[in-house]
Design a protein around this motif. Structure first.
Motif, PDB file in Angstrom:
ATOM      1  N   UNK A  72       0.837  -1.208   0.000  1.00  0.00           N
ATOM      2  CA  UNK A  72       0.000   0.000   0.000  1.00  0.00           C
ATOM      3  C   UNK A  72       0.867   1.251   0.000  1.00  0.00           C
ATOM      4  N   UNK A  73       0.500   2.214  -0.842  1.00  0.00           N
ATOM      5  CA  UNK A  73       1.167   3.525  -0.870  1.00  0.00           C
ATOM      6  C   UNK A  73       0.282   4.502  -1.622  1.00  0.00           C
ATOM      7  N   UNK A  74       0.249   5.744  -1.167  1.00  0.00           N
ATOM      8  CA  UNK A  74      -0.555   6.774  -1.829  1.00  0.00           C
ATOM      9  C   UNK A  74      -2.020   6.380  -1.956  1.00  0.00           C
ATOM     10  N   UNK A  75      -2.509   5.545  -1.027  1.00  0.00           N
ATOM     11  CA  UNK A  75      -3.886   5.091  -1.104  1.00  0.00           C
ATOM     12  C   UNK A  75      -4.131   4.060  -2.190  1.00  0.00           C
ATOM     13  N   UNK A 118       2.447  -3.238 -11.413  1.00  0.00           N
ATOM     14  CA  UNK A 118       1.368  -2.553 -12.124  1.00  0.00           C
ATOM     15  C   UNK A 118       1.174  -1.202 -11.463  1.00  0.00           C
ATOM     16  N   UNK A 119       1.296  -0.135 -12.233  1.00  0.00           N
ATOM     17  CA  UNK A 119       1.066   1.192 -11.665  1.00  0.00           C
ATOM     18  C   UNK A 119      -0.430   1.378 -11.398  1.00  0.00           C
ATOM     19  N   UNK A 120      -0.781   2.481 -10.787  1.00  0.00           N
ATOM     20  CA  UNK A 120      -2.151   2.714 -10.323  1.00  0.00           C
ATOM     21  C   UNK A 120      -3.173   2.508 -11.435  1.00  0.00           C
ATOM     22  N   UNK A 121      -4.223   1.757 -11.127  1.00  0.00           N
ATOM     23  CA  UNK A 121      -5.317   1.546 -12.056  1.00  0.00           C
ATOM     24  C   UNK A 121      -5.064   0.507 -13.122  1.00  0.00           C
ATOM     25  N   UNK A 122      -3.890  -0.122 -13.097  1.00  0.00           N
ATOM     26  CA  UNK A 122      -3.541  -1.117 -14.110  1.00  0.00           C
ATOM     27  C   UNK A 122      -3.720  -2.521 -13.556  1.00  0.00           C
ATOM     28  N   UNK A 180      -6.957   1.732  -7.665  1.00  0.00           N
ATOM     29  CA  UNK A 180      -6.845   3.139  -7.996  1.00  0.00           C
ATOM     30  C   UNK A 180      -7.225   3.443  -9.429  1.00  0.00           C
ATOM     31  N   UNK A 181      -7.023   4.695  -9.810  1.00  0.00           N
ATOM     32  CA  UNK A 181      -7.333   5.183 -11.153  1.00  0.00           C
ATOM     33  C   UNK A 181      -6.043   5.517 -11.894  1.00  0.00           C
ATOM     34  N   UNK A 182      -6.060   5.311 -13.196  1.00  0.00           N
ATOM     35  CA  UNK A 182      -4.907   5.681 -14.015  1.00  0.00           C
ATOM     36  C   UNK A 182      -4.845   7.201 -14.117  1.00  0.00           C
ATOM     37  N   UNK A 183      -3.737   7.835 -13.697  1.00  0.00           N
ATOM     38  CA  UNK A 183      -3.628   9.296 -13.823  1.00  0.00           C
ATOM     39  C   UNK A 183      -3.625   9.720 -15.288  1.00  0.00           C
ATOM     40  N   UNK A 184      -3.981  10.975 -15.517  1.00  0.00           N
ATOM     41  CA  UNK A 184      -3.969  11.502 -16.875  1.00  0.00           C
ATOM     42  C   UNK A 184      -2.758  12.395 -17.119  1.00  0.00           C
ATOM     43  N   UNK A 185      -1.717  12.216 -16.319  1.00  0.00           N
ATOM     44  CA  UNK A 185      -0.444  12.898 -16.579  1.00  0.00           C
ATOM     45  C   UNK A 185       0.700  11.952 -16.249  1.00  0.00           C
ATOM     46  N   UNK A 186       1.778  12.095 -16.982  1.00  0.00           N
ATOM     47  CA  UNK A 186       2.975  11.281 -16.754  1.00  0.00           C
ATOM     48  C   UNK A 186       3.569  11.599 -15.388  1.00  0.00           C
ATOM     49  N   UNK A 187       3.515  12.864 -14.980  1.00  0.00           N
ATOM     50  CA  UNK A 187       4.082  13.266 -13.698  1.00  0.00           C
ATOM     51  C   UNK A 187       3.386  12.547 -12.530  1.00  0.00           C
ATOM     52  N   UNK A 188       2.054  12.415 -12.610  1.00  0.00           N
ATOM     53  CA  UNK A 188       1.330  11.704 -11.556  1.00  0.00           C
ATOM     54  C   UNK A 188       1.659  10.214 -11.572  1.00  0.00           C
ATOM     55  N   UNK A 189       1.805   9.641 -12.754  1.00  0.00           N
ATOM     56  CA  UNK A 189       2.205   8.233 -12.841  1.00  0.00           C
ATOM     57  C   UNK A 189       3.558   8.027 -12.171  1.00  0.00           C
ATOM     58  N   UNK A 190       4.484   8.962 -12.415  1.00  0.00           N
ATOM     59  CA  UNK A 190       5.808   8.866 -11.803  1.00  0.00           C
ATOM     60  C   UNK A 190       5.738   9.012 -10.287  1.00  0.00           C
ATOM     61  N   UNK A 191       4.898   9.924  -9.809  1.00  0.00           N
ATOM     62  CA  UNK A 191       4.746  10.098  -8.361  1.00  0.00           C
ATOM     63  C   UNK A 191       4.243   8.817  -7.716  1.00  0.00           C
ATOM     64  N   UNK A 192       3.312   8.140  -8.371  1.00  0.00           N
ATOM     65  CA  UNK A 192       2.839   6.858  -7.851  1.00  0.00           C
ATOM     66  C   UNK A 192       3.943   5.804  -7.873  1.00  0.00           C
ATOM     67  N   UNK A 193       4.743   5.796  -8.938  1.00  0.00           N
ATOM     68  CA  UNK A 193       5.844   4.838  -9.020  1.00  0.00           C
ATOM     69  C   UNK A 193       6.857   5.062  -7.906  1.00  0.00           C
ATOM     70  N   UNK A 194       7.178   6.332  -7.628  1.00  0.00           N
ATOM     71  CA  UNK A 194       8.116   6.647  -6.543  1.00  0.00           C
ATOM     72  C   UNK A 194       7.542   6.189  -5.209  1.00  0.00           C
ATOM     73  N   UNK A 195       6.244   6.428  -4.995  1.00  0.00           N
ATOM     74  CA  UNK A 195       5.607   5.986  -3.747  1.00  0.00           C
ATOM     75  C   UNK A 195       5.679   4.470  -3.613  1.00  0.00           C
ATOM     76  N   UNK A 196       5.472   3.767  -4.712  1.00  0.00           N
ATOM     77  CA  UNK A 196       5.577   2.303  -4.695  1.00  0.00           C
ATOM     78  C   UNK A 196       6.983   1.851  -4.304  1.00  0.00           C
ATOM     79  N   UNK A 197       7.996   2.428  -4.938  1.00  0.00           N
ATOM     80  CA  UNK A 197       9.384   2.037  -4.653  1.00  0.00           C
ATOM     81  C   UNK A 197       9.728   2.294  -3.191  1.00  0.00           C
ATOM     82  N   UNK A 198       9.334   3.462  -2.685  1.00  0.00           N
ATOM     83  CA  UNK A 198       9.630   3.793  -1.292  1.00  0.00           C
ATOM     84  C   UNK A 198       8.856   2.900  -0.326  1.00  0.00           C
TER      85      UNK A 198
END
Length: 282
Positions: free
Chosen positions: A15-18, A65-69, A74-92
């Protein structure tokens, strides 16, 4: 972990970023983990076992699988920056303090943003079949990509023969071998992405691909050693974009594979693993 392979690694959750992220870890423990970021509408099971198991000989491999995949919430973000923020949260959330990051296609856009948003977290960067913000032909799906993804196929997997490989006899033969490997995992296979994924990702791609003033300037801020890899004839994200990445990222090198399209790493999996492993061990 070392006893698992692409086919046998269990799907785990964190779990990360909800978001409840689905992931798999396998390979050589004690190494800097290599985190894979997936292409448009892809899941963990769209990676080629010849590539992931190849890396697992000397590296810890992390697929997710990133968010929503697929298996992630969760939901798939509509920006690359948000996808990256979720990926960083996952790694951490995995309590990792340093990783190598590999991104393919859409995942390569996310990987660039990860390297910028969490510079101390990322040791080395591998960008495959991808391009920069505002890159050539990246404001929309290329005409060739629209034709590939808009066509009807008797065998749905054949979309990857058209999208990842050139029409040559040798490339198509390599594509058929990829499709054979692609379906090797049958137990605990990831569900395909649902109908909400593609529209959100296309919106994100459109924002990323829009031309802007000094569009490539941000690449100067990527400090990590970077390896850019592509096919000589990528029609999904045009090959010229790989050259642009290499020319603008301060410490980048470029490899182009012959008679290869968007999925060059799947056409030459052993060569790709060898080249990337050399880069990661420098």
């Amino acid at each position: 972990m070392a006893s698992y392979t692409h086919q046998t690694a269990p799907t785990q959750f964190v779990e990360a970023n909800g978001i409840r992220f689905a992931y798999r870890r396998f390979g050589k423990g004690g190494s800097v983990p290599l985190v894979f970021n997936m292409h448009f509408t892809g899941t963990m099971d769209h990676w080629d076992p010849a590539v992931t198991d190849g890396f697992a000989q000397d590296h810890e491999v992390i697929l997710f699988d990133n968010a929503g995949i697929s298996s992630s919430s969760g939901e798939v973000p509509t920006s690359i920056e948000e996808m990256a923020a979720n990926a960083v949260a996952f790694i951490k959330a995995l309590a990792l303090t340093q990783v190598d990051v590999l991104g393919f296609s859409l995942g390569g856009l996310v990987a660039q943003e990860i390297s910028l948003a969490a510079a101390k977290l990322v040791r080395r960067l591998v960008l495959v079949g991808t391009g920069p913000r505002g890159g050539e032909g990246m404001a929309t799906l290329t005409p060739e990509a629209q034709a590939v993804f808009g066509a009807k196929y008797e065998n749905p997997d054949d979309v990857w023969l058209a999208g990842f490989f050139t029409p040559s006899k040798a490339s198509q033969a390599a594509g058929l071998e990829y499709l054979r490997r692609f379906r090797l995992r049958t137990d605990g296979r990831d569900p395909e992405a649902n109908e909400k994924v593609a529209p959100a990702q296309i919106e994100a791609l459109g924002k990323w691909g829009a031309r802007r003033e000094n569009t490539y300037q941000y690449l100067k801020q990527i400090a990590q050693p970077t390896l850019v890899v592509n096919g000589s004839t990528d029609v999904i994200i045009y090959t010229i974009n790989s050259f642009i990445l290499q020319q603008n990222i301060p410490n980048a090198q470029l490899i182009l594979y012959p008679d290869a399209n968007h999925g060059s790493q799947y056409q030459y999996p052993e060569r790709f693993v060898r080249h990337v492993s050399m880069f990661l061990s420098e």
